[in-house]
Design an enzyme around this catalytic site. Structure first.
Site, short mmCIF file in Angstrom:
data_model
loop_
_atom_site.label_atom_id
_atom_site.label_comp_id
_atom_site.label_asym_id
_atom_site.label_seq_id
_atom_site.Cartn_x
_atom_site.Cartn_y
_atom_site.Cartn_z
N SER A 282 -13.80 99.62 75.29
CA SER A 282 -12.64 98.74 75.22
C SER A 282 -11.38 99.53 75.57
CB SER A 282 -12.51 98.12 73.83
OG SER A 282 -11.70 96.96 73.88
N SER B 115 -8.77 92.37 72.37
CA SER B 115 -9.48 92.83 73.58
C SER B 115 -10.45 91.82 74.17
CB SER B 115 -10.23 94.13 73.26
OG SER B 115 -9.33 95.21 73.17
N LYS C 244 -9.90 90.93 77.71
CA LYS C 244 -10.44 91.75 78.80
C LYS C 244 -11.50 90.99 79.60
CE LYS C 244 -9.63 96.43 76.95
NZ LYS C 244 -8.89 96.19 75.69
#
Length: 366
Positions: free
Chosen positions: A100, A42, A45
């Site tokens: 997340s 993640s 991101k």
């Protein structure tokens, strides 16, 4: 690392790849295998955020659909978006940074023109930032064939985000309210170095940025902190020691080292993006353009060949016109002759006057 006198020793770090940099200057203070391509989880991101944040309206709203939620990977972290419900852009970004939430990424990507469009935008953004180790397949960081990044690239994404107040607002938010269940419910940032959850001591001055985990990537983290007028960004990818909290402890040690090493190490690289390419030169027909000296020494170009022209007959002129032309031609000859003759006569007359003057007897006083 290139230490100077008095530089602190680097801490023991087990991560496969890591980096410490000055976020303001972009100077890389120390790194290990920083360009090694690894699954980012993640932390990718952050690239999604620096790509899509400027494109989406701050006051926009989005109604979630079954189609976009069906594409969320199995086992993904989610914030809890429900198809048919409407969410503000701020709600969705909180879902991305705090929980997340891959479902929030899918909703924002839909607002941004779709999943495939967002992938293309992220790939282009990475290239523009000089993050050449990164290949985007899934904008939420979900494990996908061929999807990789590196400690260097993640630091570039984190540093780029820190230049945006919006990005910092979301990345440093500890908790927020999210719409759902007929009202709202609380969500907490999963970055334990920020919140101090699960027995992890929060880091003083931390402003984010993003943590991640997948079975292929292991634990990953981009951490940024401000102290004494300096901002550092640290990336840690897949520690090989310890347990679930090791990524935070290794990031903590690297941040501590970075603040102590201020002015005591020579940078080993830079996060600055590469300069833009020079515009292409115009096409050259006869080889390279010669410089000034070459132009002076070059032989003169051969004159262009004279093209034969078809003779054109002159129009007939009246007889009187021909006579006038002869008179004009004659008068042009007579005038210079007359002028020369006059000058000769004047010179001859002056000669005789001076000669007569010399012959006159001189007078004597009595």
């Amino acid at each position: 690392m290139r230490p100077k006198r008095g530089a602190p020793a680097l801490p023991g770090v087990s991560a496969l790849s890591w980096l410490v940099a000055d976020a303001r200057k972009g100077e890389v203070l120390a790194a290990h295998d920083a360009h090694r391509p690894l699954p980012p989880a993640s932390t990718l991101k952050t690239l999604f955020a620096v790509t899509a944040l400027p494109r989406l309206p701050k006051d926009g709203e989005h109604t979630a659909t079954e189609a976009e939620l069906d594409d969320v990977g199995e086992g993904s972290s989610e914030v809890g978006i429900v198809a048919g419900d409407s969410y503000t852009v701020e709600d969705l970004w909180n879902g991305v940074f705090l929980s997340s939430g891959n479902d929030a990424v899918h909703a924002l990507a839909e607002m941004n023109g779709g999943w495939d469009t967002t992938v293309k935008q992220m790939r282009l953004k990475a290239k523009l930032l000089g993050a050449y180790d990164t290949h985007v397949v899934s904008p939420d960081g979900y494990d996908a064939d061929g999807q990789v990044s590196s400690a260097f690239d993640l630091a570039v994404f984190g540093r780029t985000g820190l230049a945006s107040r919006e990005f910092v607002k979301y990345s440093s938010t500890v908790d927020a309210e999210f719409p759902g269940y007929g009202g709202t419910f609380g969500i907490v940032n999963t970055n334990r170095l920020l919140t101090g959850e699960d027995g992890v001591e929060p880091y003083r001055g931390l402003i984010g940025v993003k943590n991640g985990f997948t079975s292929e990537a292991g634990y990953t983290l981009i951490a940024a902190a401000r102290r004494g007028g300096r901002t550092l960004v640290v990336t840690v990818m897949n520690p090989q020691w310890g347990g679930v909290h090791e990524v935070y402890e290794e990031a903590r040690d690297l941040l501590d080292w970075g603040f102590k090493a201020a002015g005591r190490v020579t940078p080993v690289g830079s996060l600055e993006p590469p300069p833009p390419p020079l515009p292409p030169r115009p096409p050259m027909k006869d080889g390279p353009v010669p410089g000034p000296l070459a132009r002076v020494l070059a032989p003169a170009a051969a004159p262009a060949p004279v093209q034969a022209r078809k003779p054109v007959a002159a129009p007939a002129r009246p007889a009187r016109a021909a006579e006038d032309e002869r008179e004009e031609s004659g008068s042009g000859f007579v005038m210079p002759v007359a002028f020369i003759a006059s000058a000769c006569l004047a010179a001859l007359a002056l000669y005789f006057v001076r000669r007569a003057a010399r012959r006159k007897p001189e007078s004597h006083d009595a």
